[in-house]
Design a protein around this motif. Structure first.
Motif: not given
Length: 160
Positions: A86-114
């Protein structure tokens, strides 16, 4: 202010003082949470969504593995994946690949979330102060200490 027994219209005595305190904590938590959710609801958020945004803001600029976000939640969410979607759908967070663990994405807050957190910061802080400031600094510090201590057996049990 009425005692809890009167407030919930309970005719029989509590089984123990511990039960009464436990129910008092639940009742108080529910009332305080509802007051905060009135403000969050205006922005289309619930308490757990707000908590995720705060956690990810604190992990800036790198972001945080989703599993770690889940561990840091103040209250647990049964559908954590749905909450994130839901948060991603609203553009408040985004995910990026985790180079250390492909099964565990990294969440980041977007500028809109901030921006949303910035908008909420003052009204939420003002409300929390309004709800609890009347206790005064000494009682607030005592209450804080007592609440931390009240979690001791739960924390000790989960570590064994």
């Amino acid at each position: 202010m009425k005692p809890l027994k009167d407030e919930i219209q309970q005719n029989k005595p509590f089984a123990s003082i511990e039960e009464e305190v436990y129910l008092n904590i639940l009742k108080t938590s529910d009332l305080l949470r509802n007051e905060i959710e009135k403000i969050l609801g205006i922005m289309g958020l619930n308490h757990n969504q707000y908590n995720v945004l705060r956690i990810l803001r604190g992990s800036e600029p790198y972001g945080l593995e989703i599993e770690e976000v889940c561990k840091r939640m103040v209250t647990k969410e049964s559908d954590f994946t749905g909450l994130l979607e839901k948060l991603e759908g609203r553009g408040l967070i985004a995910f990026k690949l985790n180079p250390e663990n492909m099964l565990q994405p990294i969440g980041k807050i977007t500028n809109q979330g901030l921006d949303l957190l910035l908008t909420l910061e003052s009204p939420l802080n003002d409300k929390v102060i309004y709800l609890l400031n009347f206790l005064g600094l000494d009682l607030l510090e005592q209450l804080n200490t007592l609440l931390v201590l009240s979690r001791k057996n739960v924390i000790d049990d989960s570590n064994s």
